[in-house]
Design an enzyme around this catalytic site. Structure first.
Site, mmCIF file in Angstrom:
data_model
loop_
_atom_site.group_PDB
_atom_site.id
_atom_site.type_symbol
_atom_site.label_atom_id
_atom_site.label_comp_id
_atom_site.label_asym_id
_atom_site.label_seq_id
_atom_site.Cartn_x
_atom_site.Cartn_y
_atom_site.Cartn_z
ATOM 1 N N GLY A 135 0.798 -1.215 0.000
ATOM 2 C CA GLY A 135 0.000 0.000 0.000
ATOM 3 C C GLY A 135 0.830 1.265 0.000
ATOM 4 C CG ASN A 136 -0.823 4.942 -1.490
ATOM 5 O OD1 ASN A 136 -0.166 4.581 -2.465
ATOM 6 N ND2 ASN A 136 -2.030 5.450 -1.596
ATOM 7 C CD GLU B 90 2.902 -10.903 3.221
ATOM 8 O OE1 GLU B 90 2.494 -12.073 3.357
ATOM 9 O OE2 GLU B 90 2.419 -9.951 3.847
ATOM 10 N N GLY C 230 -0.396 -11.967 5.662
ATOM 11 C CA GLY C 230 0.839 -12.434 6.279
ATOM 12 C C GLY C 230 1.244 -11.648 7.500
#
Length: 497
Positions: A260-261, A284, A378
């Site tokens: 994400g950002n 991951e 994860g």
């Protein structure tokens, strides 16, 4: 062996109602591109004729519109695991039209081998190539396909002609033995290679090969907003503080980063830091920012399960594979997320929260405690086993209507026993070595937004004693107020007494 080349529609015709399908991939990369779309269309036809038709979908993590999107719009998913992030599927899950069980990503493959979830009827594998004796060159996402291919009765292979065969050598396919025969996983550095570059399957199990030609369709992340930039800056500030204090060794430690950002903002800030030395990643997923760090030499090696690059960045990778060949390694999810390896390597884990409470517990899955967002992914694998576990989130969302620091999380995914550091745009709360009240004081003072601090201090003061002074009557006052008025700032504790 001569394989049977078929159409995606012919493959779908063999898949029956109630079948369990194990798919390659981890996030969008590595997902099948054609067969599941035809399964969705078959489901629509069957439903029009009044017949039931749903399948069970096992993956490595989330997928994309080729899988979860179109299947959900056609009500074709019965059971789904272990992670998802597609709006159409999210609606089905929250309406109980699809049965979703949320699992730690490191556990899904081994539990499938243990027989916990029944048989796998078909494995569907995206590949760059396949040999006559059953050696498959996988694509840009690995996931749990080594296990699903082993367990499946039959296998479909989608040969994606957009994937260069020169990607060979960037996979490290290794399956641990199952108890009681399991030994150590021999990864002692993030760049250790322990398995095969090709996936070996039984060629007699191949029911057909479908040709495709498509990149993964990952959209680039938007530029981080000011809040994300501030969170990223705070994360880097914390890491620098630990490094200067000698609590991170001089050669640094491998990093894990969520998606994400905020994750991208952290990585870009790390790339700009002249004091933090070049580092490796044991994670991951790697995103666009990681490719830039590899090109700059700031990141020297990235061990991952998936190369989740935007299409433009994926093209850069494919155009310069000679450079990246010895700098990226893709592993199965139960290895990329393996607790034993994470603990051994001393991975620093950086994940995001939906909300955190004042005592250090984190909700990373359920909005207001009831509506599934994506899943635990994860984060638990890394959080529980990291050298340092960091969670971050904005202090408020929806313009301040929601505080992401609350008296008690509405759904507990990570307990206070697993969360070392909490970071928001407001600041950093180091929770290590603190009792519950000390944690609450640190979180309210450093992480809560000023518009909510007094409400949180008031909650702490009204606690009914004990080591963790919760007020059970008012523990969910923030959430109840948002449900009633749409603004957590309207909390009136007197209602609860």
């Amino acid at each position: 062996m001569a394989y049977n080349f078929i159409t995606a529609q012919e493959a779908a015709s063999m898949i029956n109602n109630g079948d369990t399908l194990g798919l390659s991939g981890f996030t969008a990369p590595g997902n099948p591109k054609a067969i599941l779309e035809e399964v969705a269309r078959k489901a629509a036809r069957e439903h029009e004729e009044g017949r039931p038709y749903k399948v069970n979908i096992f993956t490595g993590a989330s997928t994309n519109d080729h899988v979860d999107g179109i299947l959900s719009r056609n009500d074709a998913i019965n059971m789904r695991a272990p992670y998802q992030n597609t709006p159409d599927l999210r609606k089905r899950i929250n309406a109980h039209d699809a049965h979703y069980f949320d699992r730690h990503l490191s556990e899904m493959a081994q539990e499938t081998r243990y027989g916990f979830y029944g048989k796998v009827n078909y494995a569907i594998i995206e590949a760059a190539d396949i040999t006559e004796d059953g050696h498959i060159l996988l694509g840009c996402g690995l996931g749990n396909i080594p296990t699903y291919a082993r367990m499946a009765d039959r296998i479909f292979v989608e040969i994606n002609e957009a994937l260069p065969t020169s990607i060979r050598g960037m996979h490290d396919i290794y399956l641990p033995l199952d108890p009681p025969n399991r030994t150590e996983i021999p990864i002692f550095h993030a760049n250790d290679r322990i398995g095969s570059s090709l996936l070996k399957i039984d060629p007699a199990k191949v029911a057909g090969i479908v040709r495709t030609n498509s990149l993964d369709g990952v959209k680039p992340f938007t530029e981080p907003d000011e809040i994300s930039k501030q969170i990223g800056s705070n994360v880097v500030r914390f890491l620098l503080h630990e490094y200067r204090a000698g609590r991170i060794p001089k050669e640094f430690l491998p990093l894990q980063s969520g998606v994400g950002n905020v994750a991208n903002a952290v990585l870009y800030d790390l790339g700009e830091s002249t004091e933090i030395p070049p580092f490796m990643m044991y994670t991951e997923v790697i995103q666009d920012a990681v490719l830039e760090l590899l090109m700059k030499g700031k990141c020297t090696f990235a061990s991952t399960c998936s190369m989740t690059f935007s299409d433009e960045t994926e093209k850069k990778l494919f155009a310069d594979l000679d450079f990246f060949h010895d700098k990226i390694l893709m592993r199965p999810a139960e290895i990329s997320n393996n607790p034993e390896v994470i603990r051994r390597l001393g991975v620093i884990a950086m994940n995001t929260a939906l909300e955190a409470d004042i005592f250090g517990c984190v909700n990373s899955t359920h909005v207001l405690g009831t509506r599934m967002m994506n899943g635990i992914g994860g984060s638990g694998d890394f959080t529980r086993n990291a050298y340092i576990s960091i969670f971050s989130c904005p202090s408020v969302t929806k313009g301040g209507l929601i505080s992401n620091i609350v008296p008690m999380v509405s759904h507990p995914d990570h307990s206070e026993h697993s969360v070392d550091i909490l970071i928001t745009d407001q600041g950093i709360a180091d929770l290590r070595g603190k009792d519950p009240v000390q944690r609450a004081e640190a979180i309210i003072e450093n992480c809560a937004n000023p518009m909510y601090r007094e409400l949180l201090w008031d909650y702490l003061k009204m606690g009914k004693g004990g080591q963790t002074p919760h007020s059970l009557a008012a523990a969910f006052a923030f959430h109840c107020e948002f449900a009633n008025s749409g603004d957590m700032r309207n909390v009136d504790y007197s209602k609860y007494f």
